[in-house]
Design an enzyme around this catalytic site. Structure first.
Site, mmCIF file in Angstrom:
data_model
loop_
_atom_site.group_PDB
_atom_site.id
_atom_site.type_symbol
_atom_site.label_atom_id
_atom_site.label_comp_id
_atom_site.label_asym_id
_atom_site.label_seq_id
_atom_site.Cartn_x
_atom_site.Cartn_y
_atom_site.Cartn_z
ATOM 1 C CE1 TYR A 1 -57.985 137.338 -26.548
ATOM 2 C CE2 TYR A 1 -60.147 137.914 -27.423
ATOM 3 C CZ TYR A 1 -59.151 138.080 -26.478
ATOM 4 O OH TYR A 1 -59.313 138.987 -25.453
ATOM 5 C CB CYS A 2 -56.851 130.849 -26.753
ATOM 6 S SG CYS A 2 -55.948 130.012 -28.079
ATOM 7 C CE LYS A 3 -48.786 132.755 -23.693
ATOM 8 N NZ LYS A 3 -48.096 132.226 -22.508
ATOM 9 C CG PHE B 1 -53.848 138.413 -26.355
ATOM 10 C CD1 PHE B 1 -54.822 139.354 -26.637
ATOM 11 C CD2 PHE B 1 -52.860 138.739 -25.441
ATOM 12 C CE1 PHE B 1 -54.824 140.602 -26.027
ATOM 13 C CE2 PHE B 1 -52.853 139.980 -24.815
ATOM 14 C CZ PHE B 1 -53.832 140.911 -25.116
#
Length: 103
Positions: free
Chosen positions: A64-66, A93
């Site tokens: 995952y990332c932002k 996120f």
């Protein structure tokens, strides 16, 4: 493989061979991480590749990332490096409703 927030969390919970991978920057991670996540900043360029190559390719990686874009790129890179099972968190996120912790 792209997974919805619900599917990603459900599959992760049932997976005994799972590794959570956070590819955001250190500053972004200071806002919180998903518990037990390994943090490797995708913006490290070749350093990102080196760190990926030290990981166990037999594990299943929940990435995952932002918002979901960089983690999608990370999954593509990991596939090129021989990782068979990578799962991108759609929405990242920002849309995560599960538990978080401070790194």
């Amino acid at each position: 493989m792209n997974l919805s927030q619900h599917d990603w969390a459900t599959q992760l919970e049932a997976d005994e061979n799972a590794v959570i991978l956070d590819v955001r920057t250190a500053d972004e991670c200071n806002d919180g991480i998903i518990p037990n996540a390994v943090m490797i900043d995708i913006y490290k360029g070749q350093g990102f590749i080196y760190e990926l190559e030290s990981l166990d390719k037999s594990k299943n990686y929940y990435v995952y990332c932002k918002a979901g874009g960089r983690s999608g790129q990370a999954c593509d890179i990991m596939g090129q490096l021989g990782f068979e099972n990578t799962y991108n968190l759609l929405g990242g996120f920002m849309q995560w409703e599960g538990k978080t912790e401070t790194p």
